[in-house]
Design a protein around this motif. Sequence first.
Motif, PDB file in Angstrom:
ATOM      1  N   GLY A 154       0.795  -1.226   0.000  1.00 13.38           N
ATOM      2  CA  GLY A 154       0.000   0.000   0.000  1.00 13.38           C
ATOM      3  C   GLY A 154       0.830   1.279   0.000  1.00 13.38           C
ATOM      4  N   LYS A 155       2.152   1.145   0.067  1.00  9.82           N
ATOM      5  CA  LYS A 155       3.022   2.323   0.083  1.00  9.82           C
ATOM      6  C   LYS A 155       3.323   2.797  -1.336  1.00  9.82           C
ATOM      7  CE  LYS A 155       4.056   2.191   4.597  1.00  9.82           C
ATOM      8  NZ  LYS A 155       3.869   3.259   5.540  1.00  9.82           N
ATOM      9  N   VAL A 156       3.568   4.099  -1.454  1.00  8.35           N
ATOM     10  CA  VAL A 156       3.925   4.711  -2.742  1.00  8.35           C
ATOM     11  C   VAL A 156       5.269   5.407  -2.576  1.00  8.35           C
ATOM     12  CG1 VAL A 156       3.260   6.386  -4.511  1.00  8.35           C
ATOM     13  CG2 VAL A 156       1.489   5.048  -3.335  1.00  8.35           C
ATOM     14  N   LEU A 157       6.237   4.955  -3.372  1.00 12.46           N
ATOM     15  CA  LEU A 157       7.596   5.498  -3.312  1.00 12.46           C
ATOM     16  C   LEU A 157       7.887   6.190  -4.643  1.00 12.46           C
ATOM     17  CD1 LEU A 157      10.322   5.701  -1.821  1.00 12.46           C
ATOM     18  CD2 LEU A 157      10.861   3.409  -2.644  1.00 12.46           C
ATOM     19  N   ARG A 158       8.203   7.469  -4.573  1.00 15.72           N
ATOM     20  CA  ARG A 158       8.406   8.275  -5.786  1.00 15.72           C
ATOM     21  C   ARG A 158       9.885   8.650  -5.920  1.00 15.72           C
ATOM     22  NH1 ARG A 158       5.012  12.440  -8.491  1.00 15.72           N
ATOM     23  NH2 ARG A 158       6.376  14.019  -9.375  1.00 15.72           N
ATOM     24  N   PHE A 159      10.463   8.369  -7.089  1.00 10.31           N
ATOM     25  CA  PHE A 159      11.840   8.753  -7.379  1.00 10.31           C
ATOM     26  C   PHE A 159      11.845   9.872  -8.416  1.00 10.31           C
ATOM     27  CE2 PHE A 159      12.489   4.514  -5.683  1.00 10.31           C
ATOM     28  CZ  PHE A 159      13.627   4.669  -4.916  1.00 10.31           C
ATOM     29  N   GLU A 160      12.501  10.956  -8.088  1.00 13.73           N
ATOM     30  CA  GLU A 160      12.690  12.053  -9.040  1.00 13.73           C
ATOM     31  C   GLU A 160      14.181  12.106  -9.354  1.00 13.73           C
ATOM     32  OE1 GLU A 160      10.988  15.612  -7.397  1.00 13.73           O
ATOM     33  OE2 GLU A 160       8.960  14.753  -7.342  1.00 13.73           O
ATOM     34  N   LEU A 161      14.516  11.714 -10.583  1.00 15.90           N
ATOM     35  CA  LEU A 161      15.922  11.630 -10.985  1.00 15.90           C
ATOM     36  C   LEU A 161      16.331  12.876 -11.756  1.00 15.90           C
ATOM     37  CD1 LEU A 161      15.755   7.918 -12.115  1.00 15.90           C
ATOM     38  CD2 LEU A 161      16.666   8.780  -9.977  1.00 15.90           C
ATOM     39  N   ALA A 162      17.513  13.387 -11.441  1.00  8.48           N
ATOM     40  CA  ALA A 162      17.999  14.632 -12.052  1.00  8.48           C
ATOM     41  C   ALA A 162      18.096  14.508 -13.567  1.00  8.48           C
ATOM     42  CB  ALA A 162      19.361  15.000 -11.467  1.00  8.48           C
ATOM     43  N   GLU A 163      18.380  13.303 -14.062  1.00  7.05           N
ATOM     44  CA  GLU A 163      18.581  13.116 -15.504  1.00  7.05           C
ATOM     45  C   GLU A 163      17.272  12.984 -16.284  1.00  7.05           C
ATOM     46  OE1 GLU A 163      22.139  11.485 -13.328  1.00  7.05           O
ATOM     47  OE2 GLU A 163      19.976  11.321 -13.117  1.00  7.05           O
ATOM     48  N   TRP A 164      16.162  12.687 -15.587  1.00 11.08           N
ATOM     49  CA  TRP A 164      14.878  12.475 -16.254  1.00 11.08           C
ATOM     50  C   TRP A 164      13.863  13.500 -15.794  1.00 11.08           C
ATOM     51  CZ3 TRP A 164      14.437   6.490 -15.159  1.00 11.08           C
ATOM     52  CH2 TRP A 164      15.401   5.814 -15.921  1.00 11.08           C
ATOM     53  N   ASP A 182       4.066   8.379  -0.264  1.00 13.89           N
ATOM     54  CA  ASP A 182       4.486   8.233   1.139  1.00 13.89           C
ATOM     55  C   ASP A 182       5.908   8.763   1.322  1.00 13.89           C
ATOM     56  OD1 ASP A 182       2.262   6.627   2.493  1.00 13.89           O
ATOM     57  OD2 ASP A 182       2.620   5.481   0.659  1.00 13.89           O
ATOM     58  N   CYS A 183       6.719   8.570   0.278  1.00 12.15           N
ATOM     59  CA  CYS A 183       8.110   9.018   0.348  1.00 12.15           C
ATOM     60  C   CYS A 183       8.562   9.459  -1.040  1.00 12.15           C
ATOM     61  CB  CYS A 183       8.989   7.878   0.852  1.00 12.15           C
ATOM     62  SG  CYS A 183      10.728   8.314   0.990  1.00 12.15           S
ATOM     63  N   THR A 184       9.187  10.618  -1.114  1.00 10.29           N
ATOM     64  CA  THR A 184       9.738  11.129  -2.371  1.00 10.29           C
ATOM     65  C   THR A 184      11.251  11.226  -2.237  1.00 10.29           C
ATOM     66  OG1 THR A 184       7.724  12.390  -2.850  1.00 10.29           O
ATOM     67  CG2 THR A 184       9.726  13.051  -4.016  1.00 10.29           C
ATOM     68  N   VAL A 185      11.947  10.633  -3.201  1.00 15.11           N
ATOM     69  CA  VAL A 185      13.417  10.616  -3.179  1.00 15.11           C
ATOM     70  C   VAL A 185      13.926  11.360  -4.405  1.00 15.11           C
ATOM     71  CG1 VAL A 185      15.479   9.161  -3.135  1.00 15.11           C
ATOM     72  CG2 VAL A 185      13.379   8.367  -2.030  1.00 15.11           C
ATOM     73  N   ARG A 186      14.717  12.387  -4.175  1.00 17.77           N
ATOM     74  CA  ARG A 186      15.352  13.114  -5.276  1.00 17.77           C
ATOM     75  C   ARG A 186      16.828  12.759  -5.293  1.00 17.77           C
ATOM     76  NH1 ARG A 186      11.988  16.481  -2.619  1.00 17.77           N
ATOM     77  NH2 ARG A 186      10.098  17.060  -3.745  1.00 17.77           N
ATOM     78  N   THR A 187      17.282  12.262  -6.431  1.00 16.12           N
ATOM     79  CA  THR A 187      18.675  11.811  -6.528  1.00 16.12           C
ATOM     80  C   THR A 187      19.106  11.753  -7.984  1.00 16.12           C
ATOM     81  OG1 THR A 187      20.218  10.107  -5.813  1.00 16.12           O
ATOM     82  CG2 THR A 187      18.063   9.348  -6.532  1.00 16.12           C
ATOM     83  N   ARG A 188      20.261  11.124  -8.234  1.00 14.68           N
ATOM     84  CA  ARG A 188      20.788  10.926  -9.586  1.00 14.68           C
ATOM     85  C   ARG A 188      20.803   9.433  -9.883  1.00 14.68           C
ATOM     86  NH1 ARG A 188      22.701  15.771 -11.097  1.00 14.68           N
ATOM     87  NH2 ARG A 188      23.522  14.953 -13.049  1.00 14.68           N
ATOM     88  N   LEU A 189      20.828   9.100 -11.168  1.00 18.85           N
ATOM     89  CA  LEU A 189      20.858   7.694 -11.574  1.00 18.85           C
ATOM     90  C   LEU A 189      22.040   6.955 -10.959  1.00 18.85           C
ATOM     91  CD1 LEU A 189      19.905   7.768 -15.369  1.00 18.85           C
ATOM     92  CD2 LEU A 189      18.797   6.407 -13.615  1.00 18.85           C
ATOM     93  N   ALA A 190      23.196   7.613 -10.923  1.00 14.88           N
ATOM     94  CA  ALA A 190      24.415   6.958 -10.436  1.00 14.88           C
ATOM     95  C   ALA A 190      24.315   6.552  -8.974  1.00 14.88           C
ATOM     96  CB  ALA A 190      25.608   7.888 -10.645  1.00 14.88           C
ATOM     97  N   THR A 191      23.422   7.184  -8.218  1.00 18.56           N
ATOM     98  CA  THR A 191      23.289   6.894  -6.781  1.00 18.56           C
ATOM     99  C   THR A 191      22.402   5.687  -6.519  1.00 18.56           C
ATOM    100  OG1 THR A 191      23.469   9.278  -6.431  1.00 18.56           O
ATOM    101  CG2 THR A 191      22.790   7.982  -4.547  1.00 18.56           C
ATOM    102  N   LEU A 192      21.544   5.322  -7.481  1.00 21.87           N
ATOM    103  CA  LEU A 192      20.565   4.255  -7.262  1.00 21.87           C
ATOM    104  C   LEU A 192      21.169   2.918  -6.834  1.00 21.87           C
ATOM    105  CD1 LEU A 192      17.909   4.918 -10.066  1.00 21.87           C
ATOM    106  CD2 LEU A 192      17.799   5.508  -7.647  1.00 21.87           C
ATOM    107  N   PRO A 193      22.295   2.453  -7.438  1.00 21.04           N
ATOM    108  CA  PRO A 193      22.851   1.167  -6.988  1.00 21.04           C
ATOM    109  C   PRO A 193      23.226   1.156  -5.508  1.00 21.04           C
ATOM    110  CG  PRO A 193      23.812   1.789  -9.096  1.00 21.04           C
ATOM    111  CD  PRO A 193      23.006   2.959  -8.620  1.00 21.04           C
ATOM    112  N   ALA A 194      23.550   2.309  -4.955  1.00 24.24           N
ATOM    113  CA  ALA A 194      23.941   2.389  -3.539  1.00 24.24           C
ATOM    114  C   ALA A 194      22.761   2.141  -2.606  1.00 24.24           C
ATOM    115  CB  ALA A 194      24.568   3.749  -3.243  1.00 24.24           C
ATOM    116  N   LEU A 195      21.522   2.164  -3.124  1.00 25.32           N
ATOM    117  CA  LEU A 195      20.344   1.946  -2.281  1.00 25.32           C
ATOM    118  C   LEU A 195      20.298   0.524  -1.728  1.00 25.32           C
ATOM    119  CD1 LEU A 195      17.487   3.812  -4.179  1.00 25.32           C
ATOM    120  CD2 LEU A 195      18.822   4.595  -2.235  1.00 25.32           C
ATOM    121  N   ARG A 196      21.009  -0.396  -2.377  1.00 23.11           N
ATOM    122  CA  ARG A 196      21.038  -1.778  -1.869  1.00 23.11           C
ATOM    123  C   ARG A 196      21.777  -1.854  -0.536  1.00 23.11           C
ATOM    124  NH1 ARG A 196      22.171  -6.588  -5.856  1.00 23.11           N
ATOM    125  NH2 ARG A 196      21.088  -7.609  -4.169  1.00 23.11           N
TER     126      ARG A 196
END
Length: 202
Positions: A34-44, A68-82
């Motif tokens: 039921g959660k909504v996670l939004r990613f706003e990427l600088a490149e897109w 529920d949560c909005t994350v602003r970041t860059r594509l290169a940072t996404l692999p670090a989320l693991r």
Amino acid sequence: MLLMPLISATLEVVLERLLYQDRAMSAARERLKGKVLRFELAEWETPVILVFGERQVDVLNAWDGAADCTVRTRLATLPALRERQQLTQLIKQGFLDVEGDLQCLQQFAALLDMAEFDGAELLAPWIGDIAAESVSRTVARWLTSTPRLLRTGQGRVMQAITDEWRLAPSALEQAWFCGEVDEVTRAGENLAARLEKLEASR
């Protein structure tokens, strides 16, 4: 971006295979239901929105409700989320700008951390087992060799800069050269003046 629907569809298939196949991950999935996670990427320009359901995750590019949560970041940072232990550090360093429920992002990171990523298994339904294994090995080889190639290239660039620096004249050499040029210029002007006098005396 015309590619966004294709990217979203591919991402949806990949995330479903990664996060919704293993029963051992059901408790972790339940926390995100039921959660909504939004990613706003600088490149897109278009956001990537993950809507977590009981049996699937929907990847959308538009959502009328609030996330529920909005994350602003860059594509290169996404692999670090693991690496969920790094989330706080990434936020402090400014690589992640998180608005809303941080726990939502942490639970998603935990789910990614639990997932066993096997590229060959993801590709197999589309291109077959043998081709998928071959592509997976090639990509893995490329990923392991890329840092080495970058280090080698960086070393060569640094060596070239050092060699060029050695070839560059010092301040004393430049001053001497400028003095020589001035002297040659004066000698040329004197010669021109004498030639004019000789022409005039004829």
